[in-house]
Motif scaffolding. Sequence first.
Motif, mmCIF file in Angstrom:
data_model
loop_
_atom_site.group_PDB
_atom_site.id
_atom_site.type_symbol
_atom_site.label_atom_id
_atom_site.label_comp_id
_atom_site.label_asym_id
_atom_site.label_seq_id
_atom_site.Cartn_x
_atom_site.Cartn_y
_atom_site.Cartn_z
ATOM 1 N N THR A 170 0.744 -1.177 -0.076
ATOM 2 C CA THR A 170 -0.005 0.078 -0.010
ATOM 3 C C THR A 170 0.871 1.287 -0.045
ATOM 4 N N ARG A 171 1.815 1.361 0.631
ATOM 5 C CA ARG A 171 3.087 2.240 0.920
ATOM 6 C C ARG A 171 4.421 2.072 0.000
ATOM 7 N N PRO A 172 4.849 3.215 -0.431
ATOM 8 C CA PRO A 172 6.056 2.970 -1.196
ATOM 9 C C PRO A 172 7.140 2.078 -0.242
ATOM 10 N N THR A 173 7.849 1.107 -0.897
ATOM 11 C CA THR A 173 8.731 0.190 -0.062
ATOM 12 C C THR A 173 10.003 0.471 0.056
ATOM 13 N N ASP A 174 10.644 0.168 1.057
ATOM 14 C CA ASP A 174 12.091 0.221 1.230
ATOM 15 C C ASP A 174 12.829 -0.846 0.257
ATOM 16 N N PRO A 175 13.666 0.158 -0.294
ATOM 17 C CA PRO A 175 14.588 -0.688 -1.392
ATOM 18 C C PRO A 175 15.296 -1.933 -0.683
ATOM 19 N N ALA A 176 15.574 -1.953 0.513
ATOM 20 C CA ALA A 176 16.277 -3.197 1.054
ATOM 21 C C ALA A 176 15.226 -4.242 1.680
ATOM 22 N N HIS A 177 13.882 -4.017 1.348
ATOM 23 C CA HIS A 177 13.042 -4.882 1.434
ATOM 24 C C HIS A 177 13.004 -6.223 0.370
ATOM 25 N N LYS A 178 13.785 -7.269 0.659
ATOM 26 C CA LYS A 178 13.969 -8.224 -0.292
ATOM 27 C C LYS A 178 12.738 -8.727 -1.038
ATOM 28 N N GLN A 179 11.874 -9.065 -0.334
ATOM 29 C CA GLN A 179 10.440 -9.638 -1.051
ATOM 30 C C GLN A 179 9.882 -8.814 -1.974
ATOM 31 N N ALA A 180 9.880 -7.268 -1.385
ATOM 32 C CA ALA A 180 9.150 -6.259 -2.437
ATOM 33 C C ALA A 180 10.226 -5.968 -3.523
ATOM 34 N N SER A 181 11.426 -5.683 -3.375
ATOM 35 C CA SER A 181 12.233 -5.125 -4.345
ATOM 36 C C SER A 181 12.224 -5.566 -5.655
ATOM 37 N N TRP A 182 12.272 -7.011 -5.773
ATOM 38 C CA TRP A 182 12.354 -7.592 -7.051
ATOM 39 C C TRP A 182 10.762 -7.748 -7.577
ATOM 40 N N ARG A 183 9.899 -7.792 -6.755
ATOM 41 C CA ARG A 183 8.450 -7.826 -7.270
ATOM 42 C C ARG A 183 7.961 -6.539 -7.859
ATOM 43 N N ILE A 184 8.529 -5.257 -7.522
ATOM 44 C CA ILE A 184 8.077 -4.092 -8.131
ATOM 45 C C ILE A 184 9.149 -3.605 -9.120
ATOM 46 N N SER A 189 10.205 -9.227 -12.493
ATOM 47 C CA SER A 189 9.078 -9.828 -12.367
ATOM 48 C C SER A 189 8.357 -10.049 -13.570
ATOM 49 N N GLY A 190 8.439 -9.214 -14.526
ATOM 50 C CA GLY A 190 7.639 -9.057 -15.715
ATOM 51 C C GLY A 190 6.336 -8.479 -15.371
ATOM 52 N N GLY A 191 5.778 -8.173 -14.246
ATOM 53 C CA GLY A 191 4.661 -7.278 -13.896
ATOM 54 C C GLY A 191 4.562 -7.313 -12.489
ATOM 55 N N GLY A 192 3.332 -6.778 -12.100
ATOM 56 C CA GLY A 192 3.210 -6.478 -10.613
ATOM 57 C C GLY A 192 2.157 -7.615 -10.044
ATOM 58 N N ALA A 193 1.065 -6.719 -9.528
ATOM 59 C CA ALA A 193 0.150 -7.703 -8.767
ATOM 60 C C ALA A 193 -0.473 -8.852 -9.901
ATOM 61 N N ILE A 194 -0.468 -8.510 -11.149
ATOM 62 C CA ILE A 194 -0.932 -9.380 -12.146
ATOM 63 C C ILE A 194 -0.231 -10.753 -12.210
ATOM 64 N N GLY A 195 1.046 -10.744 -12.146
ATOM 65 C CA GLY A 195 1.916 -11.917 -12.225
ATOM 66 C C GLY A 195 1.941 -12.406 -10.808
ATOM 67 N N PRO A 225 2.559 6.302 -5.962
ATOM 68 C CA PRO A 225 3.307 7.316 -6.867
ATOM 69 C C PRO A 225 4.674 6.681 -7.202
ATOM 70 N N GLY A 226 5.152 6.623 -8.342
ATOM 71 C CA GLY A 226 6.579 6.237 -8.771
ATOM 72 C C GLY A 226 6.735 4.821 -9.140
ATOM 73 N N ARG A 227 5.513 4.148 -8.630
ATOM 74 C CA ARG A 227 5.746 2.432 -8.607
ATOM 75 C C ARG A 227 5.249 2.378 -10.624
ATOM 76 N N VAL A 228 6.123 1.474 -11.075
ATOM 77 C CA VAL A 228 5.927 1.225 -12.468
ATOM 78 C C VAL A 228 5.662 -0.151 -12.894
ATOM 79 N N VAL A 229 5.199 -0.575 -11.920
ATOM 80 C CA VAL A 229 4.412 -1.953 -12.011
ATOM 81 C C VAL A 229 2.945 -1.891 -11.425
ATOM 82 N N ASP A 230 2.037 -2.642 -12.113
ATOM 83 C CA ASP A 230 0.461 -2.844 -11.489
ATOM 84 C C ASP A 230 0.341 -3.049 -10.148
ATOM 85 N N ASP A 231 -0.389 -2.363 -9.215
ATOM 86 C CA ASP A 231 -0.705 -2.943 -7.933
ATOM 87 C C ASP A 231 -1.996 -3.145 -7.772
#
Length: 374
Positions: A170-184, A189-195, A225-231
């Motif tokens: 829901t909020r911008p993620t910490d770049p150090a967050h391993k699970q989030a960083s590659w997903r966004i 990832s190839g996409g966000g929530a859709i994938g 804001p700033g997120r380039v994949v779908d959520d």
Amino acid sequence: MRRLQLGMVGGGEGAFIGEVHRIAARLDGHFDLVAGAFSSDAERAHRSARDLGVEAARSYADFREMAKAEAARADGLDAVSIVTPNHLHGEIAMAFLEAGIAVICDKPMTATLEQAEALTAVAKRTKTPFFLTHNYTGYPMVRQARDMIAQGALGALRLIDVAYLQDWLTRPTDPAHKQASWRINPDLSGGGAIGDIGSHAYNLLRFVTGLRPETVSAQLRSFVPGRVVDDDVRATLAFAGETYGQLWASQVAVGNENNLSLKIYGEAAALEWHQERPDQLIYTEFGAPRQILTRGGAGANVAARAVTRVPNGHPEGYLEAFATLYAEAASVLRGEACETVVGIEDGLEGMRFIDACQTSSRQGGAAVTFAASS
């Protein structure tokens, strides 16, 4: 019965899904983890192998080296589990399929449709088994729902509603967050929530109903804001005849942890299943009170009982569902037939669905003909 030799690529220290796969693989005693390339960083890979009890001679820093070496061993791998970010799935799976080693791959199959088509071609050419771990297909009451629909308990299907809602992005993620960083990161990832979760929702719908959409109309949005994949993803599905569906996948739906639900309405009855209450299946015949069927109760059928491990009234869920997929993969590797495994064609179809949703969204939500096979 010989325990099967399992390797793993990815899933080293700090990884989440790798440990889930390791628990699932050993739960029913079918596999021993004997080799791995647990990280692309050599030091971390070997440290992870040591911590997991994998002997140094079978610890690798490169998956290509691992595939080649294990294929040459008399006691080499029966299967490899791939638990890396999506963009690596294709090339890793290809290396092991070419080596004649079966692949058990985390979903989605790849990051892009092009990668999925190339991987499918290799799997068909080598005739090496490939399994995709859409774990929600392993729940007992999901198996019961599938069986009830196949037996005609709902009559002709009219409406299907599947939703997978989370709020952790829901909020911008910490770049150090391993699970989030590659997903966004769309390159990884190839996409966000859709994938990430939309692929699960679509696979669950397909697994339970057996229906394949003819057209897909979708809107993919990014609210942060700033997120380039779908959520957030909303898709309308049209099936043959007079059957329609809605799919909603969101990672910004505040108040939802892992809220995956499936509702199926037929001309005679309806079914409803919620992942957060997985041992219950709600069944309603038209004009009659709702029935709550439970995994161990009087309403449980053969399909549910076949994948049940724990006594009635004790929760059975996520890890056991994963273990069911590993157990069924083991049965196939031992030469048995299993119609409920999720394989290469299912993975390719899932990627075609993701691609259709992305294409539709780029076209303003226009209906896109869904090419399930080439």
